[in-house]
Design a protein around this motif. Structure first.
Motif, PDB file in Angstrom:
ATOM      1  N   PHE A  32       0.845  -1.186   0.000  1.00 47.06           N
ATOM      2  CA  PHE A  32       0.000   0.000   0.000  1.00 47.06           C
ATOM      3  C   PHE A  32       0.878   1.232   0.000  1.00 47.06           C
ATOM      4  O   PHE A  32       1.722   1.396   0.875  1.00 47.06           O
ATOM      5  N   ILE A  33       0.698   2.083  -0.983  1.00 52.13           N
ATOM      6  CA  ILE A  33       1.399   3.358  -1.048  1.00 52.13           C
ATOM      7  C   ILE A  33       0.347   4.440  -0.849  1.00 52.13           C
ATOM      8  O   ILE A  33      -0.582   4.572  -1.648  1.00 52.13           O
ATOM      9  N   ILE A  34       0.471   5.167   0.231  1.00 48.13           N
ATOM     10  CA  ILE A  34      -0.509   6.201   0.556  1.00 48.13           C
ATOM     11  C   ILE A  34       0.073   7.557   0.184  1.00 48.13           C
ATOM     12  O   ILE A  34       1.112   7.954   0.691  1.00 48.13           O
ATOM     13  N   THR A  35      -0.606   8.245  -0.715  1.00 48.20           N
ATOM     14  CA  THR A  35      -0.204   9.604  -1.087  1.00 48.20           C
ATOM     15  C   THR A  35      -1.420  10.499  -0.985  1.00 48.20           C
ATOM     16  O   THR A  35      -2.434  10.260  -1.633  1.00 48.20           O
ATOM     17  N   VAL A  36      -1.338  11.464  -0.133  1.00 55.48           N
ATOM     18  CA  VAL A  36      -2.441  12.399   0.078  1.00 55.48           C
ATOM     19  C   VAL A  36      -1.874  13.811   0.223  1.00 55.48           C
ATOM     20  O   VAL A  36      -0.713  13.981   0.598  1.00 55.48           O
ATOM     21  N   TYR A  43       1.887  29.041   9.464  1.00 54.67           N
ATOM     22  CA  TYR A  43       3.028  28.784  10.358  1.00 54.67           C
ATOM     23  C   TYR A  43       3.844  27.576   9.894  1.00 54.67           C
ATOM     24  O   TYR A  43       4.688  27.076  10.621  1.00 54.67           O
ATOM     25  N   LYS A  44       3.534  27.094   8.689  1.00 54.42           N
ATOM     26  CA  LYS A  44       4.206  25.946   8.074  1.00 54.42           C
ATOM     27  C   LYS A  44       3.967  24.642   8.842  1.00 54.42           C
ATOM     28  O   LYS A  44       4.782  23.739   8.841  1.00 54.42           O
ATOM     29  N   VAL A  45       2.809  24.559   9.481  1.00 55.82           N
ATOM     30  CA  VAL A  45       2.398  23.338  10.174  1.00 55.82           C
ATOM     31  C   VAL A  45       1.512  22.552   9.209  1.00 55.82           C
ATOM     32  O   VAL A  45       0.493  23.068   8.748  1.00 55.82           O
ATOM     33  N   PRO A  46       1.895  21.303   8.896  1.00 54.48           N
ATOM     34  CA  PRO A  46       1.096  20.532   7.928  1.00 54.48           C
ATOM     35  C   PRO A  46      -0.240  20.069   8.510  1.00 54.48           C
ATOM     36  O   PRO A  46      -0.340  19.758   9.696  1.00 54.48           O
ATOM     37  N   ASP A  47      -1.238  20.038   7.658  1.00 51.06           N
ATOM     38  CA  ASP A  47      -2.546  19.482   8.020  1.00 51.06           C
ATOM     39  C   ASP A  47      -2.490  17.992   7.690  1.00 51.06           C
ATOM     40  O   ASP A  47      -2.529  17.606   6.525  1.00 51.06           O
ATOM     41  N   LEU A  48      -2.389  17.164   8.691  1.00 50.64           N
ATOM     42  CA  LEU A  48      -2.235  15.722   8.511  1.00 50.64           C
ATOM     43  C   LEU A  48      -3.553  14.959   8.553  1.00 50.64           C
ATOM     44  O   LEU A  48      -3.556  13.727   8.569  1.00 50.64           O
ATOM     45  N   SER A  49      -4.671  15.656   8.535  1.00 49.51           N
ATOM     46  CA  SER A  49      -5.961  14.979   8.675  1.00 49.51           C
ATOM     47  C   SER A  49      -6.222  13.985   7.534  1.00 49.51           C
ATOM     48  O   SER A  49      -6.715  12.885   7.778  1.00 49.51           O
ATOM     49  N   ALA A  50      -5.901  14.341   6.302  1.00 51.30           N
ATOM     50  CA  ALA A  50      -6.102  13.415   5.181  1.00 51.30           C
ATOM     51  C   ALA A  50      -5.196  12.199   5.310  1.00 51.30           C
ATOM     52  O   ALA A  50      -5.606  11.065   5.037  1.00 51.30           O
ATOM     53  N   LEU A  51      -3.960  12.416   5.722  1.00 48.32           N
ATOM     54  CA  LEU A  51      -3.018  11.312   5.916  1.00 48.32           C
ATOM     55  C   LEU A  51      -3.497  10.374   7.018  1.00 48.32           C
ATOM     56  O   LEU A  51      -3.480   9.151   6.864  1.00 48.32           O
ATOM     57  N   ALA A  59      -5.387   0.624   7.458  1.00 49.33           N
ATOM     58  CA  ALA A  59      -5.089  -0.208   8.631  1.00 49.33           C
ATOM     59  C   ALA A  59      -6.191  -1.232   8.893  1.00 49.33           C
ATOM     60  O   ALA A  59      -5.912  -2.337   9.371  1.00 49.33           O
ATOM     61  N   LYS A  60      -7.420  -0.910   8.553  1.00 50.16           N
ATOM     62  CA  LYS A  60      -8.544  -1.823   8.789  1.00 50.16           C
ATOM     63  C   LYS A  60      -8.454  -3.094   7.953  1.00 50.16           C
ATOM     64  O   LYS A  60      -9.044  -4.107   8.312  1.00 50.16           O
ATOM     65  N   ILE A  61      -7.734  -3.054   6.839  1.00 54.05           N
ATOM     66  CA  ILE A  61      -7.693  -4.222   5.959  1.00 54.05           C
ATOM     67  C   ILE A  61      -6.292  -4.833   5.843  1.00 54.05           C
ATOM     68  O   ILE A  61      -6.099  -5.771   5.082  1.00 54.05           O
ATOM     69  N   LEU A  62      -5.329  -4.311   6.615  1.00 58.00           N
ATOM     70  CA  LEU A  62      -3.977  -4.871   6.573  1.00 58.00           C
ATOM     71  C   LEU A  62      -3.977  -6.302   7.075  1.00 58.00           C
ATOM     72  O   LEU A  62      -4.701  -6.650   8.016  1.00 58.00           O
ATOM     73  N   LYS A  63      -3.143  -7.125   6.430  1.00 63.10           N
ATOM     74  CA  LYS A  63      -2.980  -8.518   6.831  1.00 63.10           C
ATOM     75  C   LYS A  63      -1.522  -8.749   7.209  1.00 63.10           C
ATOM     76  O   LYS A  63      -0.654  -7.966   6.814  1.00 63.10           O
ATOM     77  N   LYS A  64      -1.244  -9.803   7.918  1.00 65.39           N
ATOM     78  CA  LYS A  64       0.130 -10.131   8.274  1.00 65.39           C
ATOM     79  C   LYS A  64       0.955 -10.270   6.991  1.00 65.39           C
ATOM     80  O   LYS A  64       0.547 -10.938   6.042  1.00 65.39           O
ATOM     81  N   GLY A  65       2.100  -9.625   6.955  1.00 63.38           N
ATOM     82  CA  GLY A  65       2.975  -9.674   5.797  1.00 63.38           C
ATOM     83  C   GLY A  65       2.767  -8.546   4.803  1.00 63.38           C
ATOM     84  O   GLY A  65       3.529  -8.408   3.852  1.00 63.38           O
ATOM     85  N   ASP A  66       1.729  -7.721   4.999  1.00 59.86           N
ATOM     86  CA  ASP A  66       1.495  -6.585   4.108  1.00 59.86           C
ATOM     87  C   ASP A  66       2.496  -5.468   4.391  1.00 59.86           C
ATOM     88  O   ASP A  66       3.054  -5.368   5.483  1.00 59.86           O
ATOM     89  N   TYR A  67       2.694  -4.633   3.387  1.00 59.42           N
ATOM     90  CA  TYR A  67       3.577  -3.473   3.524  1.00 59.42           C
ATOM     91  C   TYR A  67       2.780  -2.211   3.300  1.00 59.42           C
ATOM     92  O   TYR A  67       1.939  -2.143   2.420  1.00 59.42           O
ATOM     93  N   GLN A  68       3.078  -1.205   4.112  1.00 55.34           N
ATOM     94  CA  GLN A  68       2.408   0.078   3.967  1.00 55.34           C
ATOM     95  C   GLN A  68       3.488   1.148   3.816  1.00 55.34           C
ATOM     96  O   GLN A  68       4.411   1.221   4.620  1.00 55.34           O
ATOM     97  N   TRP A  69       3.372   1.975   2.784  1.00 53.43           N
ATOM     98  CA  TRP A  69       4.339   3.022   2.539  1.00 53.43           C
ATOM     99  C   TRP A  69       3.603   4.341   2.481  1.00 53.43           C
ATOM    100  O   TRP A  69       2.693   4.526   1.695  1.00 53.43           O
ATOM    101  N   VAL A  70       4.024   5.245   3.341  1.00 51.42           N
ATOM    102  CA  VAL A  70       3.417   6.575   3.364  1.00 51.42           C
ATOM    103  C   VAL A  70       4.381   7.526   2.675  1.00 51.42           C
ATOM    104  O   VAL A  70       5.524   7.659   3.082  1.00 51.42           O
ATOM    105  N   TRP A  71       3.906   8.155   1.630  1.00 54.69           N
ATOM    106  CA  TRP A  71       4.741   9.061   0.832  1.00 54.69           C
ATOM    107  C   TRP A  71       4.539  10.478   1.329  1.00 54.69           C
ATOM    108  O   TRP A  71       3.424  10.955   1.421  1.00 54.69           O
ATOM    109  N   LYS A  72       5.631  11.150   1.671  1.00 61.20           N
ATOM    110  CA  LYS A  72       5.538  12.551   2.113  1.00 61.20           C
ATOM    111  C   LYS A  72       5.783  13.477   0.957  1.00 61.20           C
ATOM    112  O   LYS A  72       6.620  13.264   0.151  1.00 61.20           O
TER     113      LYS A  72
END
Length: 72
Positions: A32-36, A43-51, A59-72
């Motif tokens: 899973f590659i998450i890009t939002v 004040y240069k504070v990011p809004d992380l609500s979408a992330l 996270a609700k559908i992750l299974k053992k052995g899955d990979y999750q990548w969050v792209w900044k």
């Protein structure tokens, strides 16, 4: 190291990859590659609500052995 092609959908053409916003489509995936968008305020504070929302959904559908990548 940031790879310039990661943001380009054409990089993934002819590969076994699916772009989707449907959680049901993700149930059979194992990477899973998450890009939002993460806009910043005056004040240069990011809004992380979408992330946070996207991460909670995946996270609700992750299974053992899955990979999750969050792209900044």
């Amino acid at each position: 190291m940031k790879h310039s092609l990661w943001g380009c959908k054409s990089f993934f053409l002819n590969k076994n990859i699916t772009f989707t916003t449907s959680i049901e489509d993700l149930r059979t995936a194992n990477l899973f590659i998450i890009t939002v968008p993460t806009p910043v305020d005056e004040y240069k504070v990011p809004d992380l609500s979408a992330l946070k929302a996207a991460t909670k959904s995946v996270a609700k559908i992750l299974k053992k052995g899955d990979y999750q990548w969050v792209w900044k």
